[in-house]
Design an enzyme around this catalytic site. Sequence first.
Site, PDB file in Angstrom:
ATOM      1  N   LYS A  76       0.840  -1.200   0.000  1.00 40.58           N
ATOM      2  CA  LYS A  76       0.000   0.000   0.000  1.00 40.58           C
ATOM      3  C   LYS A  76       0.876   1.251   0.000  1.00 40.58           C
ATOM      4  O   LYS A  76       1.921   1.289   0.662  1.00 40.58           O
ATOM      5  CB  LYS A  76      -0.905  -0.033   1.240  1.00 40.58           C
ATOM      6  N   SER A 154      -9.864   2.360   2.891  1.00 37.09           N
ATOM      7  CA  SER A 154      -8.914   3.050   2.036  1.00 37.09           C
ATOM      8  C   SER A 154      -7.979   2.115   1.279  1.00 37.09           C
ATOM      9  O   SER A 154      -7.332   2.527   0.320  1.00 37.09           O
ATOM     10  CB  SER A 154      -8.071   4.011   2.890  1.00 37.09           C
ATOM     11  N   SER A 178     -10.477   0.009   7.155  1.00 34.30           N
ATOM     12  CA  SER A 178      -9.869   0.139   5.824  1.00 34.30           C
ATOM     13  C   SER A 178      -9.167  -1.106   5.307  1.00 34.30           C
ATOM     14  O   SER A 178      -8.695  -1.118   4.169  1.00 34.30           O
ATOM     15  CB  SER A 178      -8.890   1.310   5.803  1.00 34.30           C
TER      16      SER A 178
END
Length: 491
Positions: A76, A154, A178
Amino acid sequence: MNANELTIAEARDALAGGELSAVDLTMACLTAIDAGTPLNAFVHATPEIALDQARAADARRGADAGALNGIPLGIKDLFCTKGVASQAASNILKGFKPEYESTVTSKLFEAGAVMLGKLNMDEFAMGSSNETSCYGDAVNPWKVDDRRLTPGGSSGGSAAAVAADLCLGATGTDTGGSIRQPAAFTGIVGIKPTYGRVSRWGIVAFASSLDQAGPMTKSVRDAAILLGAMAGHDPKDSTSADIPVPDFEAALTGDIRGRKIGIPREYRMDGMPAEIEALWARGREMLADAGAEIVDISLPHTKYALPAYYVIAPAEASSNLARYDGVRYGHRARLGQGDGIVDMYEKTRAEGFGKEVQRRVMIGTYVLSAGFYDAYYNRARKVRALIKRDFDEAFAAGVDAILTPATPSSAFGLGEMAEADPVAMYLNDVFTVTVNLAGLPGISVPVGLDAKGLPLGLQLIGRPWDEAGLLNHAHVLERAAGFVEKPRKWW
């Protein structure tokens, strides 16, 4: 089956047995990433680094090889990776390439993992649909009509990449859901560990008392393997817990006979879709059939969790994001003649931060201001303590894990919710934020499809530091559900 479609456990065995090389496995993933461009999951590809790491993994193969030797992963964009763009999906960090490696990525590389590149996400991890990213929307590989669907947020790029077999696993972060919400939206497994189990050092901060990194994978076994490599004490993180990391994979016995599973009555929300209610009931039956005892419990302060979260998280964000001012790194606005330092701060932040980040910074600054600190922030902290106490009392009464829905719906269309009503978007976190407020471990497991053919997940919440037990419960649920569906390839 193509090599990139393997699970981490399958690839590990194939690599160890010499049936597959790390270079071939990495090339299969890089090819899939090229073909997967329409998903917009990978935003900074690192093929040279990946192939160098894969060649090193092949040379290292044998008894001394790490637990993830030769396993290709996506990272990420919130994790700092040395010499590789680490932007947190924000224009304010455009061009930023750290001179250091986050603790999590360092640990993964020590275990032999291969980094394929950086993954899309909501800007500074603020969002539930991956629509706030400076890179544009990540797209869910699941498609049932002509709409492009959200992969959740997210960690939307991580979820899309794992679900589409662009990588074997990915890192995510979870501040209010998330990891778990995108996992549910894309039919994969995602675990948020206990706060302090995984180091936050080198991960761009959103809300420091809530953020936790965790794995996003194709199976519960893979989650156990990846979490084992990510977890551990880190003296560079003052909130990192100095407690041993058990063998999470060895804990997957599949035996939960006599375990107590709590069903919180407060999670039966008004207007909950019948499909979510039915899925939850099916999950209860599956765990009961495996020998668990199902008990009703009460978590009375649940209804206050979302408002408390949306006071605490923006407050911490406004403090954390104050460092982005155009002085030391990242974007700096072009200044006019006569502009001073305050003008530079204002113009830089106005240009660099997106709308959602600006909204949360303003909320956070407001609730921390002198006249409102007690009315909002202090009150939210007290509510947080009560939410944690609810869970403590349930576990003290002998409950081993708690079963809830993971999300209030399946994946929705990109653009359907983001601009219309920010509060409607925030409601996506209704089942997940309590876990962050209480610092507990939680996992999302894919259990079925809705009437449209989109994946739905259930959430299990565990005792503090009992990721091993939580993963075992999830393993049982996964096996009973038998979820093997994959998105039809349209990209």
